[in-house]
Design an enzyme around this catalytic site. Structure first.
Site, PDB file in Angstrom:
ATOM      1  N   GLU A 166       0.810  -1.217   0.000  1.00  0.00           N
ATOM      2  CA  GLU A 166       0.000   0.000   0.000  1.00  0.00           C
ATOM      3  C   GLU A 166       0.840   1.262   0.000  1.00  0.00           C
ATOM      4  O   GLU A 166       0.523   2.241  -0.682  1.00  0.00           O
ATOM      5  CB  GLU A 166      -0.953   0.018   1.201  1.00  0.00           C
ATOM      6  CG  GLU A 166      -2.047  -1.045   1.127  1.00  0.00           C
ATOM      7  CD  GLU A 166      -1.596  -2.408   1.604  1.00  0.00           C
ATOM      8  OE1 GLU A 166      -0.471  -2.507   2.141  1.00  0.00           O
ATOM      9  OE2 GLU A 166      -2.344  -3.388   1.438  1.00  0.00           O
ATOM     10  N   HIS A 182     -10.123  -4.412  11.475  1.00  0.00           N
ATOM     11  CA  HIS A 182     -10.785  -4.181  10.183  1.00  0.00           C
ATOM     12  C   HIS A 182     -12.090  -3.400  10.342  1.00  0.00           C
ATOM     13  O   HIS A 182     -12.959  -3.501   9.480  1.00  0.00           O
ATOM     14  CB  HIS A 182     -11.114  -5.527   9.513  1.00  0.00           C
ATOM     15  CG  HIS A 182      -9.983  -6.118   8.727  1.00  0.00           C
ATOM     16  ND1 HIS A 182      -8.669  -5.767   8.908  1.00  0.00           N
ATOM     17  CD2 HIS A 182      -9.968  -7.045   7.731  1.00  0.00           C
ATOM     18  CE1 HIS A 182      -7.902  -6.468   8.074  1.00  0.00           C
ATOM     19  NE2 HIS A 182      -8.657  -7.236   7.355  1.00  0.00           N
TER      20      HIS A 182
HETATM   21  C1  LIG Z   1      -1.547  -4.702   4.825  1.00  0.00           C
HETATM   22  C2  LIG Z   1      -2.757  -5.380   4.326  1.00  0.00           C
HETATM   23  N1  LIG Z   1      -3.146  -5.175   3.055  1.00  0.00           N
HETATM   24  C3  LIG Z   1      -4.260  -5.760   2.578  1.00  0.00           C
HETATM   25  C4  LIG Z   1      -5.037  -6.561   3.369  1.00  0.00           C
HETATM   26  C5  LIG Z   1      -6.292  -7.213   2.816  1.00  0.00           C
HETATM   27  N2  LIG Z   1      -6.027  -8.640   2.580  1.00  0.00           N
HETATM   28  C6  LIG Z   1      -6.321  -9.557   3.496  1.00  0.00           C
HETATM   29  S1  LIG Z   1      -5.754 -11.073   3.098  1.00  0.00           S
HETATM   30  C7  LIG Z   1      -5.123 -10.510   1.650  1.00  0.00           C
HETATM   31  C8  LIG Z   1      -4.370 -11.435   0.744  1.00  0.00           C
HETATM   32  C9  LIG Z   1      -3.223 -12.032   1.451  1.00  0.00           C
HETATM   33  O1  LIG Z   1      -2.488 -12.866   0.615  1.00  0.00           O
HETATM   34  P1  LIG Z   1      -1.325 -13.756   1.226  1.00  0.00           P
HETATM   35  O2  LIG Z   1      -0.385 -12.937   2.002  1.00  0.00           O
HETATM   36  O3  LIG Z   1      -0.766 -14.525   0.090  1.00  0.00           O
HETATM   37  O4  LIG Z   1      -2.054 -14.727   2.249  1.00  0.00           O
HETATM   38  P2  LIG Z   1      -3.198 -15.794   1.948  1.00  0.00           P
HETATM   39  O5  LIG Z   1      -4.505 -15.104   2.125  1.00  0.00           O
HETATM   40  O6  LIG Z   1      -2.994 -16.282   0.575  1.00  0.00           O
HETATM   41  O7  LIG Z   1      -3.024 -16.837   2.981  1.00  0.00           O
HETATM   42  C10 LIG Z   1      -5.359  -9.158   1.504  1.00  0.00           C
HETATM   43  C11 LIG Z   1      -4.938  -8.356   0.353  1.00  0.00           C
HETATM   44  C12 LIG Z   1      -4.607  -6.734   4.702  1.00  0.00           C
HETATM   45  N3  LIG Z   1      -5.293  -7.484   5.555  1.00  0.00           N
HETATM   46  N4  LIG Z   1      -3.475  -6.138   5.148  1.00  0.00           N
END
Ligand SMILES: Cc1ncc(C[n+]2csc(CCOP(=O)(O)OP(=O)(O)O)c2C)c(N)n1
Ligand SMILES: Cc1ncc(C[n+]2csc(CCOP(=O)(O)OP(=O)(O)O)c2C)c(N)n1
Ligand SMILES: [Mg+2]
Ligand SMILES: [Mg+2]
Lengths: 343, 335, 335, 343
Positions: free
Chosen positions: B58, B128
């Site tokens: 971000e 959140h």
């Molecule tokens: C800093 C941040 N940016 C965006 C989000 C929203 N978000 C929650 S889970 C996710 C995807 C995460 O992907 P990954 O790190 O690969 O973990 P996975 O869900 O695949 O286990 C996003 C974008 C967040 N929680 N925190």
């Protein structure tokens, strides 16, 4: 510079040596004078002198070309002057005068001249490099061929936003030349106490592009390395990370000596680096090759000093901004109630 | 006028602005598929060059948008959840909000940041569920939070056309609200509040979904003979003090209904303005109905114990009506 | 009592707490040499394991401090400039401030964050001159800002002993203030304001260096026959409403002098509280003397045009004294 | 797993196979049941199912040992169960009941059991890994031998704070095992659209320590790699970065299918990964070697299901927290006016 390259270097020296020298001198004289003015209380705040590092800004920006868009740092005077910004509005900015590049609102850490392609000096480490990536994005989107140069220090190399920006620039294949000016210290922190790798340039591999560390005390080396990096960027459509090993001769900021009780740098360190001084080196080579006679060099130095002094006079004589200027330039689109309404 | 959902109105605003102006681009996490349906489909019409899925970076992509805006694009950044301003805070309040000023006006940053799913959507827990618009407005960023589909569309369009960074908070509790939206192109100017209900007894200044809570509350208050006038602030900054004061001039009483944290929050600003500029109009204490300054708990009964609601607005609105009533505390933080 | 400088008082507090409790560690940029003299010398006494120079990674080392605090250390983090909360905002307001709550009280985070050189030291420009305590307090972090050496020492000690994250703002304009400091060990409790000057005409609630501006202003006001009572809030959160209200009960008038941005700032919170809980005590509008919500310009004349000062406090304090006086605007934003 | 290693693998299988299988099954059943409960509206909010990735949490946490301190993610159920946390208070947490690990205040994304060494699940990507580095720092400072395990996803790998944390852990030589669970997607973003390198593990070199990518669909491989990483950490006094390539079978969050109009994953992708299912694989090997008879495996499965069902019953029967609980646990040290005073 290996022996085999000597002819190439000599050509470079002959073609660009004088102009590169002039720019380095201008930076040195400007920042020396600014330091005096700050010490005497004539100007306010803090400045971060670029003295010692001149070969980096001058070599990179000469190599990157006049079209490059530049993200500068808190130590930005060198970048601006290397880019051809004028000493008068720069000095006026340090005086907080209306005739400064930023109408006096920016000050030393924020001098910007957008028409010179300078996107802004920035007081937050890493911030301007990240913004420069956006400029490269816009250029790519509009099918321009301009590249962005993103300067940052060895200290800033450990800022998270740089990681994000390098990854972004790589996945979106943006034309960004990341330039780490490794001047061995982040204020009092030795680079190797802050960095987990010796060469910042080695981090480029973590983003799938190339990097290289070069002698930042030699302007021709930096110039050549920049040209080569840009070539590589064009063929790979990827960013590049250039690290220039250099040294700042003065304190982190000019008031430092007055503040710190104990020096954080070994006593003889500066003199070791001074022996590789980029200005002395280039001058020596120009003389040795007979490309420029001593008198011309002396005259050049005199010219540069006069240009700086002229800037001081200009700045002194410029009027300060009027108090209402504090409330302009906050917003570009006027909306009822702003900025007045928020008081 | 067609009745559409709030999320659809946001979608339409983006699509229309992208059609109108080729420099408008949309970027953020998962914007191509569009988890909330707001950006869904844009990539089909405008292509992957103008609708970009970003890595989870971000700070990096906000800075990228700033740089792109300086160079003439009009990026619309989406933050998928309201926690993301925290990780990009420097880019927002120390860069986007200041670069123009610092450079003496050399730079324009025509960028929009859409903070979607803002506030407590329900059951998402402490990290959140924030509504952090007071933090950004505190730093001088133009910051808006529409409550109706018509305003969502009109204000988002103004935000896109504005030459400054504008932060658009999309209240999670408004995304599925339906309402009439004018046909054809229109933009709702920033900085103007709207009186959405007339009444002579008490002014309720509300923002975001609290407008709907206040409207619900006003029906209950009617039964008690308390006629509430409701002002939808619509914009956090600039704040339309004029409309607020005009209403307080009619009613003499003020309640501020806001779902951001109470401490140094939006309600505090409205209250402080009226206590300064409108003191002579006031006949009773100003009552804030806002979030208590505690994290949002997950457990549904706990969550509803702290979030301001219609019932809280009712309790709040009774207070200035009852002279010398000792301030009693509602569990939901509306004192 | 010995008279020492504010910066020295902070140093002494740290040194004494580190002596008292081996779990106290200090980390931040350049803390070993200590640019402001506050942490200077600590490394000599406590060693490099307890006094750590960090890489320029504020988010990272703040998170590190949180983790270390969860595991029983008491980290004191220094932010060398007041812009650094922005780059570590998530760690502060979304992690440190919430983890205990989120885990149902399983976790304690006895950490201090010292934001030093806060506010406009003079000539540092837009990005290094903010006073952003309202943002952190808005999110519920215990946040303090002493004005005197005695309080600097006493409150910092309390902060170190507190089992929650406490953010200590060290006002750049107070660092060289001298004052008497009690001998021996003492800790000043958080959450208590102090009446630092008595007067019957108007209450001035001030914080940080604005306490000194208010004191200067009060002398000028005396000449006009306006006896100001000055309350040093000392803590942003918890805010000692009780002491403020007690003073307003005596004077009937309130000015809030605060050098954070006006919009949703500290002055707004104080004003909103009094307009709510103390409305019946008020005889005149509440006047805020705070920063206009614009970035801080570098140029000295511009800088002084926007920063609140004694002159601004004087102008502010005259207003509630003059009934029906139309609100005139001072250039420095004190309406 | 190469042929030469087969005996080692067989030993491992015999020694730990059953317990590893049990843990993986428990995760799968727990999250399957939780998904149903959410879909039926019996529990609130959102959950991120760990199904498909069980080998990672189970392998890593078995290898890291019971003393390891763990920073978990938004997808944390698997980490907690692998660590031996009890289904009852976990399920009760999903119900928001007072008997939940966090008294119902945390919910799915924040379940924590400090007494199990879980430092907290976290809804902000990268955040818990950075905090785990601090735990490792505290352990090192107090001369304990405990290590920290810092989980993060392929998406979170591009968060700035991870860069800062890896650098910090390296320069301060902290015992942190960084574990990237590369499940190929960050919500709808394919890992290779977000990442500028194929293997996240290759980024370890940017911080001067070692990294390795392994098959995250095989619990024994993950287990062995973890043990090996810890040995390396002990000898080098440096962190380690382990990447496990894995896959989540379900949507990013359980409500995803209802929300998204178009699937972002190729139709047959899941089935390709399912063929490597870690549970089926381990079960098959145990059977093939005759270490466990089919009946025992069936009984195990039944046990696990019963344990989950018992947790559901427990959660259903637990009382909800009382409304004042919303105002407790905000601060550890009471100060006049808090939290009441801030309302
Ligand atoms: C800093 C941040 N940016 C965006 C989000 C929203 N978000 C929650 S889970 C996710 C995807 C995460 O992907 P990954 O790190 O690969 O973990 P996975 O869900 O695949 O286990 C996003 C974008 C967040 N929680 N925190
Ligand atoms: C994000 C951030 N952290 C800290 C500071 C304070 N600060 C200003 S300059 C500096 C050192 C910078 O070191 P480096 O990046 O190597 O640049 P140099 O000063 O050596 O040119 C620090 C810590 C800052 N301006 N921004
Ligand atoms: Mg440096
Ligand atoms: Mg993933």
């Amino acid at each position: 510079m290996e022996a085999a390259n000597v002819p190439a270097r000599t050509k470079l020296l002959q073609a660009h040596g004088l102009i590169l020298l002039r720019r380095m001198l201008l930076i040195r004289e400007f920042d020396a004078r600014a330091g005096e003015l700050l010490a005497s209380g004539e100007i306010m705040g803090e400045i971060h002198q670029y003295i010692g590092q001149e070969a980096v800004a001058v070599g990179v920006l000469a190599g990157a070309g006049a079209e490059a868009l530049v993200g500068s740092t808190h130590r930005g005077h060198g970048h601006l002057l290397a880019r051809g910004c004028a000493p008068r509005p720069m000095m006026a900015e340090l005086y907080g005068k209306a005739s400064g590049y930023c109408k006096g609102k920016g000050g030393s850490m924020h001098i910007t001249s957008l028409e010179h392609g300078m996107l802004g000096a920035n007081a937050i480490l890493g911030a301007s490099a990240a913004i420069a990536v956006g400029a490269a994005f816009a250029e790519k989107t509009t099918q321009s061929s301009r590249v962005a140069v993103a300067f940052f220090g060895d200290g800033a190399a450990n800022q998270g936003v740089l990681h994000e920006s390098m990854n972004l620039a790589a996945v979106w294949k943006l034309p960004v030349l990341f330039v780490c000016e490794n001047n061995q210290y982040a204020i009092s922190l030795r680079a190797d106490h802050g960095l987990s790798v010796r060469d910042v340039s080695s981090r480029a591999a973590a983003y799938g592009f190339d990097g290289r560390s070069v002698d930042g005390m030699d302007v021709l080396t930096v110039y050549e390395a920049t040209c080569e990096a840009l070539r590589r960027m064009r063929t790979s459509s990827l960013p590049f990370l250039l690290e220039a090993k250099t040294y700042r001769y003065h304190g982190h900021f000019s008031a430092e000596a007055a503040i710190l009780k104990h020096p954080y740098r070994p006593e003889d360190e500066e003199s070791v680096w001074q022996r590789r001084d980029p200005i002395a080196r280039l001058r020596g080579e120009l003389l040795a090759h007979g490309f420029v006679p001593q008198e011309e060099l002396d005259a050049l130095h005199g010219d540069v000093r006069a240009e700086v002094e002229d800037a001081v006079v200009f700045a002194r004589q410029s009027p300060p901004p009027s108090a209402d200027e504090a409330f302009t330039d906050v917003y570009a689109t006027e909306v009822a109630g702003l900025p007045d309404g928020v008081r | 006028m067609p009745r559409i959902r709030f999320a659809q109105a946001l979608h339409d605003a983006l699509a229309e602005e992208m059609r109108r102006d080729a420099s408008v681009i949309v970027l953020g996490e998962d914007v191509r598929c569009g988890l909330m349906g707001i950006t869904t489909g844009l990539v089909d019409e405008f292509g992957p060059e103008r609708v970009l899925d970003t890595p989870i970076s971000e700070a990096g992509f906000t800075a990228l948008a700033i740089g792109a805006a300086i160079r003439g694009l009009r990026p619309v950044v989406e933050y998928q959840i309201s926690a993301l301003p925290y990780v990009a805070m420097d880019q927002l309040v120390n860069q986007a909000a200041k670069l123009r000023y610092m450079t003496g006006g050399q730079i324009r940053i025509p960028m929009v940041v859409r903070v979607t799913m803002s506030g407590a959507a329900g059951g998402l827990g402490a990290q959140h569920s924030d509504h952090n618009y007071p933090m950004l407005a505190h730093m001088g960023l133009k910051t808006i939070m529409p409550s109706s589909p018509a305003d969502a569309k009109g204000l988002l369009k103004s935000a896109v056309r504005d030459d400054d960074p504008v932060i658009v908070y999309e209240d999670a509790k408004c995304l599925s609200v339906r309402g009439e939206v004018p046909e054809g192109d229109y933009a709702t100017p920033l900085g103007r509040a709207e009186v959405v209900r007339n009444g002579g007894a008490v002014t309720i200044v509300a923002i975001g979904h609290m407008v709907h809570e206040a409207l619900r509350a006003s029906e209950l208050l009617d039964r008690e003979g308390i006629a509430a006038e409701i002002v939808d602030a619509r914009c956090v900054l600039p704040l339309d003090t004029h409309t607020v004061l005009a209403s307080v001039a009619r009613t003499g009483r003020l309640v501020v209904a806001d779902d951001s944290n109470s401490f140094c929050g939006f309600a505090a600003e409205v209250a402080a303005r009226v206590a300064g500029e409108g003191f002579g109009l006031l006949r009773a204490p100003i009552i804030r109905c806002a979030r208590p300054t505690v994290p949002v708990p997950f457990s549904p009964p706990l969550e509803s114990a702290i979030l301001p609601s219609a019932a809280g607005v009712v309790r709040a609105a009774r207070q200035p009506m009852e002279a010398h009533m000792p301030a009693g505390k509602g569990a939901d933080g509306c004192t």
